[in-house]
Scaffold this motif. Structure first.
Motif, mmCIF file in Angstrom:
data_model
loop_
_atom_site.group_PDB
_atom_site.id
_atom_site.type_symbol
_atom_site.label_atom_id
_atom_site.label_comp_id
_atom_site.label_asym_id
_atom_site.label_seq_id
_atom_site.Cartn_x
_atom_site.Cartn_y
_atom_site.Cartn_z
ATOM 1 N N ASP A 87 -31.990 -26.931 -50.060
ATOM 2 C CA ASP A 87 -33.409 -26.585 -50.209
ATOM 3 C C ASP A 87 -34.251 -27.281 -49.145
ATOM 4 O OD1 ASP A 87 -32.868 -24.986 -52.366
ATOM 5 O OD2 ASP A 87 -33.214 -26.588 -53.848
ATOM 6 N N LYS A 88 -33.866 -28.527 -48.856
ATOM 7 C CA LYS A 88 -34.604 -29.263 -47.833
ATOM 8 C C LYS A 88 -34.442 -28.597 -46.462
ATOM 9 C CE LYS A 88 -35.221 -33.846 -45.869
ATOM 10 N NZ LYS A 88 -34.772 -35.246 -45.872
ATOM 11 N N GLU A 89 -33.225 -28.117 -46.189
ATOM 12 C CA GLU A 89 -32.978 -27.417 -44.917
ATOM 13 C C GLU A 89 -33.826 -26.163 -44.832
ATOM 14 O OE1 GLU A 89 -31.364 -26.598 -41.221
ATOM 15 O OE2 GLU A 89 -31.309 -28.407 -42.460
ATOM 16 N N LYS A 90 -33.877 -25.448 -45.950
ATOM 17 C CA LYS A 90 -34.697 -24.233 -45.984
ATOM 18 C C LYS A 90 -36.164 -24.575 -45.774
ATOM 19 C CE LYS A 90 -35.661 -20.178 -48.847
ATOM 20 N NZ LYS A 90 -35.365 -19.494 -50.150
ATOM 21 N N GLU A 91 -36.602 -25.670 -46.400
ATOM 22 C CA GLU A 91 -37.991 -26.087 -46.236
ATOM 23 C C GLU A 91 -38.287 -26.468 -44.782
ATOM 24 O OE1 GLU A 91 -41.901 -27.042 -46.961
ATOM 25 O OE2 GLU A 91 -40.461 -25.903 -48.169
ATOM 26 N N LEU A 96 -40.768 -25.227 -39.637
ATOM 27 C CA LEU A 96 -40.641 -24.924 -38.207
ATOM 28 C C LEU A 96 -41.248 -23.560 -37.893
ATOM 29 C CD1 LEU A 96 -39.603 -25.713 -35.421
ATOM 30 C CD2 LEU A 96 -37.400 -24.689 -36.031
ATOM 31 N N PHE A 97 -41.003 -22.583 -38.791
ATOM 32 C CA PHE A 97 -41.561 -21.243 -38.614
ATOM 33 C C PHE A 97 -43.093 -21.285 -38.653
ATOM 34 C CE2 PHE A 97 -43.129 -17.348 -40.723
ATOM 35 C CZ PHE A 97 -42.816 -16.429 -39.731
ATOM 36 N N LEU A 98 -43.646 -22.041 -39.638
ATOM 37 C CA LEU A 98 -45.101 -22.149 -39.747
ATOM 38 C C LEU A 98 -45.697 -22.883 -38.546
ATOM 39 C CD1 LEU A 98 -45.468 -23.016 -43.550
ATOM 40 C CD2 LEU A 98 -46.074 -20.865 -42.430
ATOM 41 N N TYR A 99 -44.965 -23.915 -38.086
ATOM 42 C CA TYR A 99 -45.442 -24.656 -36.916
ATOM 43 C C TYR A 99 -45.501 -23.743 -35.679
ATOM 44 C CZ TYR A 99 -45.302 -27.809 -32.928
ATOM 45 O OH TYR A 99 -45.561 -28.430 -31.742
ATOM 46 N N THR A 100 -44.477 -22.910 -35.524
ATOM 47 C CA THR A 100 -44.453 -21.978 -34.379
ATOM 48 C C THR A 100 -45.627 -21.012 -34.453
ATOM 49 O OG1 THR A 100 -42.033 -22.126 -34.326
ATOM 50 C CG2 THR A 100 -43.047 -20.297 -33.126
ATOM 51 N N ILE A 120 -50.493 -13.264 -28.993
ATOM 52 C CA ILE A 120 -50.819 -12.246 -30.018
ATOM 53 C C ILE A 120 -49.624 -11.316 -30.240
ATOM 54 C CG2 ILE A 120 -52.285 -10.254 -30.498
ATOM 55 C CD1 ILE A 120 -54.528 -11.764 -28.988
ATOM 56 N N LYS A 121 -48.971 -10.951 -29.160
ATOM 57 C CA LYS A 121 -47.797 -10.085 -29.263
ATOM 58 C C LYS A 121 -46.684 -10.775 -30.055
ATOM 59 C CE LYS A 121 -44.239 -8.019 -26.323
ATOM 60 N NZ LYS A 121 -43.792 -7.861 -24.915
ATOM 61 N N HIS A 122 -46.441 -12.067 -29.779
ATOM 62 C CA HIS A 122 -45.368 -12.805 -30.447
ATOM 63 C C HIS A 122 -45.701 -13.064 -31.922
ATOM 64 C CE1 HIS A 122 -43.360 -14.456 -26.538
ATOM 65 N NE2 HIS A 122 -43.550 -13.148 -26.535
ATOM 66 N N LEU A 123 -46.972 -13.227 -32.240
ATOM 67 C CA LEU A 123 -47.363 -13.397 -33.646
ATOM 68 C C LEU A 123 -46.991 -12.175 -34.470
ATOM 69 C CD1 LEU A 123 -50.825 -15.163 -33.304
ATOM 70 C CD2 LEU A 123 -48.834 -16.052 -34.521
ATOM 71 N N ASP A 124 -47.142 -10.995 -33.877
ATOM 72 C CA ASP A 124 -46.780 -9.761 -34.576
ATOM 73 C C ASP A 124 -45.265 -9.605 -34.687
ATOM 74 O OD1 ASP A 124 -49.430 -9.133 -34.862
ATOM 75 O OD2 ASP A 124 -49.521 -7.918 -33.042
ATOM 76 N N PHE A 125 -44.554 -10.190 -33.729
ATOM 77 C CA PHE A 125 -43.100 -9.984 -33.653
ATOM 78 C C PHE A 125 -42.311 -11.030 -34.450
ATOM 79 C CE2 PHE A 125 -38.963 -10.286 -31.480
ATOM 80 C CZ PHE A 125 -38.597 -8.950 -31.485
ATOM 81 N N LEU A 126 -42.899 -12.220 -34.614
ATOM 82 C CA LEU A 126 -42.172 -13.361 -35.190
ATOM 83 C C LEU A 126 -41.877 -13.132 -36.677
ATOM 84 C CD1 LEU A 126 -41.267 -16.168 -34.111
ATOM 85 C CD2 LEU A 126 -43.316 -17.099 -35.197
ATOM 86 N N LYS A 127 -40.643 -13.497 -37.091
ATOM 87 C CA LYS A 127 -40.241 -13.424 -38.500
ATOM 88 C C LYS A 127 -39.305 -14.599 -38.801
ATOM 89 C CE LYS A 127 -36.825 -9.809 -37.395
ATOM 90 N NZ LYS A 127 -37.329 -9.390 -36.087
ATOM 91 N N PRO A 128 -39.098 -14.931 -40.102
ATOM 92 C CA PRO A 128 -38.354 -16.157 -40.438
ATOM 93 C C PRO A 128 -36.945 -16.205 -39.866
ATOM 94 C CG PRO A 128 -39.548 -15.355 -42.356
ATOM 95 C CD PRO A 128 -39.693 -14.310 -41.304
#
Length: 516
Positions: A87-91, A96-100, A120-128
Motif C-alpha cells: 500500500d505504501k508503494e502504491k501511495e 509521484l503522479f500527483l507531483y508530476t 498542457i498537452k502532457h497534462l491531457d496525456f498523463l495517466k497513473p
C-alpha cells in the motif's frame, strides 16, 4: 516446420561449435527457432501466459522489465512479494503522479509559450500507469524543447539591467525598475536619429529637426514611445520626398543653364553678323569720303567701338562659357553622386545587409502584390518557409561569425537556384521565405525539396572546418486557404511539423508524410 525439425536445427546450432549446452540454453535456442519459423509452442510462451494472469499494474511493470524467461519472472515476483508494504508503494506512486501533474501545472503558467503548450498537452496525456514507450515520447518532447531553448536573452537583459542574475523574473523586474526610473541611457541615439532625418540636399526641415532635437535632448526616453515611432516614420518620408524634389530642381536648373548658353551663342552670332554689315557700311563711307575729318573720325571711332565691343563680347562670352562649363561639371559630379546615393538607398531599403537577398519588408510587399493578383485574376501562388536546423548549436560551437558565413552562403544558394520571377529573402534570424508566383503546392514542394537536398550536400567551410548544414521547410499554396495571413500560418505550421518529425525534410501537408 515440425517440432522434430526445430529440435534438429537447435542441436545443429550447438553441434557446429562443439558446444556442450545446458537444458536452459537448449530451450532458449529451440524457442527462438520456433518463433522465427512462426510455430506456436505452448512451453515457449509460458512467460507471456503467466504475465497475462497478473494484475494490470504488474503487467505494465513486468513489460517494462523485458522479462525473457521463467527465472527472470520468478525473480521479478519475489522482489515485489518481498516488499514490506504494498500500500505504501502504491501511495508513493500516487504521490509521484500527483507531483508530476503539479509540476506540469506550474510549467503551464510560466510565460514561455512553447513550454506552456507542451505542459498542457502532457497534462491531457498523463495517466497513473503508462507504457515505457509513452514515457519516452513525453521525455523526447522536453529534450527537443531544451535543445532549442535559448537563454541568452536573460543574460543580455541582466547586462542591460546591471545585475548578476540568471533569474528571468528578477531580470525583468530590474529592467522595468530601470526604465521606470529613467536609468537607461539612450541619449547616444539622439545624434544618430537627427543625422538620419537631416535631408541630403533639401534645406527645408531645419525648424522641425531642431524642435525634435530639443525634445530628445530634454527627454531621450520618448524614443521608446509609439508617438515618436509615428513621428519618425512621418519625418523620414518627408525627408525622402524633399530630397527627391530638390534633386529634380537641380536638374531643372541644369536645363536652364543649357538654354542660356544657347541664347548667348545666338546673340554672339547675331552681333557678329551686325558687325560685318556695319564694317561694310564703314568701308563704303570711306570709299566715298570727300571731306570732313569729322566724318572720317566718326567712322573711325565707330569702327573702333564696334571692334572693341565685338572683342569684349567675345571675351565675355568665353569667360562665361568657362564659368558655365565649370558649373556644368560641378553639377554633373553632384548628379552622379546623387544617383549613386539614391540607387544605394533604394537597394538598402529592400535588401538584407548580410545575405544580400530580399529583407522582410520586401517580402511583405511582394506578398501583397501576389495576393492582389490572386484576388483579381485568380492567379495562384505558393510560399515556402525555410529554417536552418540546429542553427543555435552552430553559433554555440563555431561562433557567430561562422553563423554569418552560413547565412551568406545560403543567400548565394537561394539566388542561384530560384527563378527571376521568384522572391526569396531572409524573414528573420535563420528563417527564409520564398514566394513562388504561378506555382501550385506540388511545384513549390519540388522547389523546396531541391534546395533542401542541395544544401544538405553543400560543403560549408569556416576556418578550414567543414560544418554540416541542413534545413527544414514548410510549403503552403494560396488556393488551399482563405487569406494570405492563413497562408503564412499554414506554411509556418508545416515547418514546425518538419522540425518535429526529424528535421532536414520538407512538409507540404498537415501529416508531413515525407520520404526523406
Amino acid at each position: 516446420m515440425t517440432i522434430k525439425d526445430i529440435a534438429k536445427k537447435a542441436l545443429l546450432h550447438f553441434k557446429k561449435d562443439n558446444y556442450v549446452f545446458t537444458p536452459k540454453e537448449y530451450e532458449e535456442v529451440f524457442c527462438k527457432i520456433a518463433k522465427n519459423a512462426g510455430v506456436l509452442i505452448e512451453d515457449c510462451n509460458k512467460v507471456t501466459k503467466y504475465i497475462s494472469k497478473l494484475d494490470n499494474k504488474y503487467q505494465v511493470i513486468a513489460k517494462n522489465y523485458n522479462i525473457k524467461n521463467l527465472d527472470e519472472l520468478i525473480v521479478f515476483l519475489i522482489n515485489y512479494l518481498n516488499r514490506e508494504n504494498a500500500d505504501k508503494e502504491k501511495e508513493n506512486l500516487n504521490q509521484l503522479f500527483l507531483y508530476t501533474k503539479r509540476a506540469l501545472d506550474v510549467i503551464a503558467v510560466l510565460p514561455i509559450v512553447k513550454s506552456q503548450k507542451i505542459a498542457i498537452k502532457h497534462l491531457d496525456f498523463l495517466k497513473p500507469y503508462m507504457q515505457k514507450e509513452e514515457f519516452e515520447k513525453l521525455r523526447s518532447e522536453w529534450i527537443d524543447f531544451l535543445d532549442e531553448f535559448d537563454d541568452s536573452i536573460v543574460k543580455k537583459g541582466a547586462q542591460v539591467a546591471g545585475i548578476n542574475s540568471y533569474d528571468a523574473l528578477e531580470v525583468i523586474d530590474a529592467l522595468i525598475e530601470k526604465f521606470e526610473n529613467n536609468e537607461v541611457d539612450i541619449s547616444h541615439l539622439v545624434d544618430a536619429i537627427i543625422y538620419t532625418l537631416t535631408p541630403s540636399y533639401a534645406p527645408f526641415m531645419s525648424d522641425e529637426i531642431a524642435f525634435l532635437k530639443r525634445q530628445l535632448k530634454t527627454d531621450p526616453n520618448i524614443i521608446l514611445t509609439q508617438a515618436f515611432a509615428e513621428d519618425l516614420f512621418f519625418l523620414t518620408n518627408k525627408r525622402i520626398k524633399l530630397d527627391k524634389e530638390e534633386l529634380q530642381k537641380k536638374l531643372r536648373d541644369l536645363d536652364q543653364i543649357a538654354e542660356r548658353l544657347s541664347i548667348k551663342i545666338l546673340k554672339i552670332l547675331q552681333k557678329s553678323g551686325d558687325s560685318s554689315t556695319e564694317i561694310k557700311n564703314i568701308k563704303i563711307e570711306l570709299q566715298n569720303w570727300r571731306q570732313g575729318e569729322e566724318n572720317f573720325e566718326t567712322i573711325k571711332e565707330k569702327l573702333l567701338m564696334i571692334a572693341t565691343s565685338l572683342d569684349r563680347e567675345i571675351d565675355d562670352f568665353m569667360c562665361e562659357m568657362k564659368k558655365e562649363d565649370e558649373e556644368i561639371e560641378r553639377l554633373k559630379a553632384k548628379i552622379r553622386s546623387l544617383e549613386k546615393k539614391v540607387k544605394k538607398l533604394s537597394k538598402e531599403v529592400k535588401t538584407d545587409f548580410l545575405t544580400n537577398i530580399a529583407n522582410k519588408k520586401a517580402i511583405q510587399e511582394e506578398l501583397k502584390k501576389q495576393e492582389s493578383a490572386y484576388n483579381r485574376y485568380d492567379r495562384n501562388y505558393s510560399i515556402v518557409f525555410f529554417d536552418i536546423d540546429h542553427f543555435k548549436n552552430i553559433n554555440d560551437t563555431y561562433g557567430h561569425d561562422a553563423g554569418d558565413v552560413i547565412l551568406k552562403s545560403l543567400g548565394l544558394i537561394f539566388r542561384r537556384y530560384s527563378r527571376d520571377v521568384d522572391t526569396i529573402g531572409r524573414f528573420g534570424g535563420e528563417e527564409f521565405v520564398a514566394i513562388l508566383p504561378n506555382t501550385d503546392k506540388e511545384g513549390a514542394y519540388k522547389f523546396a525539396e531541391k534546395l533542401r537536398e542541395i544544401i544538405s550536400k553543400t560543403k560549408f567551410m569556416y576556418k578550414k572546418t567543414r560544418i554540416n548544414v541542413t534545413v527544414s521547410a514548410g510549403v503552403a499554396s494560396r488556393d488551399e486557404v482563405n487569406s494570405s495571413e492563413e497562408l503564412i500560418k499554414k506554411a509556418d505550421e508545416r515547418l514546425y511539423l518538419a522540425k518535429k518529425n526529424g528535421r532536414n525534410r520538407v512538409c507540404a501537408d498537415d501529416k508531413c508524410e515525407s520520404e526523406n
